[in-house]
Write an enzyme that holds these catalytic residues in place. Sequence first.
Site, PDB file in Angstrom:
ATOM      1  CB  CYS A 164      -3.999  -2.298   4.601  1.00 49.48           C
ATOM      2  SG  CYS A 164      -3.096  -2.604   6.045  1.00 49.48           S
TER       3      CYS A 164
ATOM      4  CB  VAL B 161       0.638  -0.148  12.413  1.00 51.08           C
ATOM      5  CG1 VAL B 161       1.224   0.525  11.159  1.00 51.08           C
ATOM      6  CG2 VAL B 161      -0.835   0.092  12.404  1.00 51.08           C
TER       7      VAL B 161
ATOM      8  CD  GLU C 289      -2.520   0.858   2.845  1.00 48.80           C
ATOM      9  OE1 GLU C 289      -2.017   0.040   3.955  1.00 48.80           O
ATOM     10  OE2 GLU C 289      -3.431   1.712   3.232  1.00 48.80           O
TER      11      GLU C 289
ATOM     12  CE  LYS D 235      -7.023   0.742   3.974  1.00 45.53           C
ATOM     13  NZ  LYS D 235      -5.806   1.098   4.460  1.00 45.53           N
TER      14      LYS D 235
HETATM   15  C1  ACM Z   1      -4.009  -0.310   7.041  1.00 48.01           C
HETATM   16  O1  ACM Z   1      -5.076  -0.421   6.748  1.00 48.01           O
HETATM   17  N1  ACM Z   1      -2.945   0.440   6.638  1.00 48.01           N
HETATM   18  C2  ACM Z   1      -3.765  -0.692   8.465  1.00 48.01           C
END
Ligand code: ACM
Length: 266
Positions: free
Chosen positions: A142, A169, A38, A109
Amino acid sequence: MNLGIVQSSPIFGEIAGNLSDCLSHMSQHTADLWVLPELFATGYQFLNATEARELAEQVPSGRTTQALSAYAAENNCFIVAGLPEIDGDKVYNSSVLVGPDGFLARYRKVHLFYEEKINFTPGNLPFAVVDIGIAKLGMMICFDHLFPESARSLALQGAEIICHPANLVLPDLAQRTMAIRALENGVFTATANRVGTEARGNESLTYTGQSQVIGPNGDPLVRLSLEGTEVAVVDLDVSLARDKFITKHNDKLGDRRPAMYHLQNQ
Ligand code: ACM
C-alpha cells in the site's frame, strides 16, 4: 504467465470467512500468481495495538499462511497476500509469498500509513526480490507506493513484477503513482486493493477499489471497479520487464547517475 488480482470486501475480524471467500473466488479461475489485498483476512481498521496483536499470526506457522500454502500446493500457483504478523513482542503489517512447495518469503511494510503508526512496528527487512522461476517478484504494501525508493529498490535487484497488496483510502492516488512506478522502472505492477466501508471507533474508512495491473510502459492491462468484489486474471509476457531501453541510447536503470543523487535529508 497468468497473473490474478483479487479485490475483496473483508468483514473485520472474520478471518476464516474472509479467507474462504477469497479462495473460493480464486478457485473459479486459473492463474500462476495471485495477489490479494493488504490485511485481506482480518480487515484493516484496528482500534488499537492490542487488537492488532490479538489478530496477528506467526509466519509461516499461522493459519492464514498455512491455508494459502495449501491452496498454492493444490492449485500449483504462487500467492502474495497481506496479514498482520507477530514476531516476539512486535506486530508487523506484512505480506507473505507462498508457492506449491510452501512458504517462500515475507515482507514487513516499511512505510506505515496513518494509525498503522500506532498499531504496528515499521518493517525491519530491506526490500528483497524472490525468483519463483516464472518471474522475479518484489513485494511492497500500500503506502509504500508513495516512496519511489520502494519500487526502485526492487527494480534494481531485478524485480519483474511488483506485487502490491493494498487497502487504499485516498481516491485515485496509488492508481496514478503505481503507473509511474511501473513506467519509470520498466516493471509490471499488480495492486490488489479492497472495497467496502469499515466503521470502527470514531472513524469510518471507505476503500477505493480500482485494483490494477500495469505494464512496463505504464499502461494498465486491467483495472477493476470502484466498489465491486471482483477478480481479474491477465496474461502477461514477463520478458517485457527485462528490456529497459526506451531509445537505443537510453536504459531506464542503466542511465541512472547515483553519484549525482542526494538520498538523505540535509
Ligand atoms: C495504506 O497504506 N493502507 C493506505
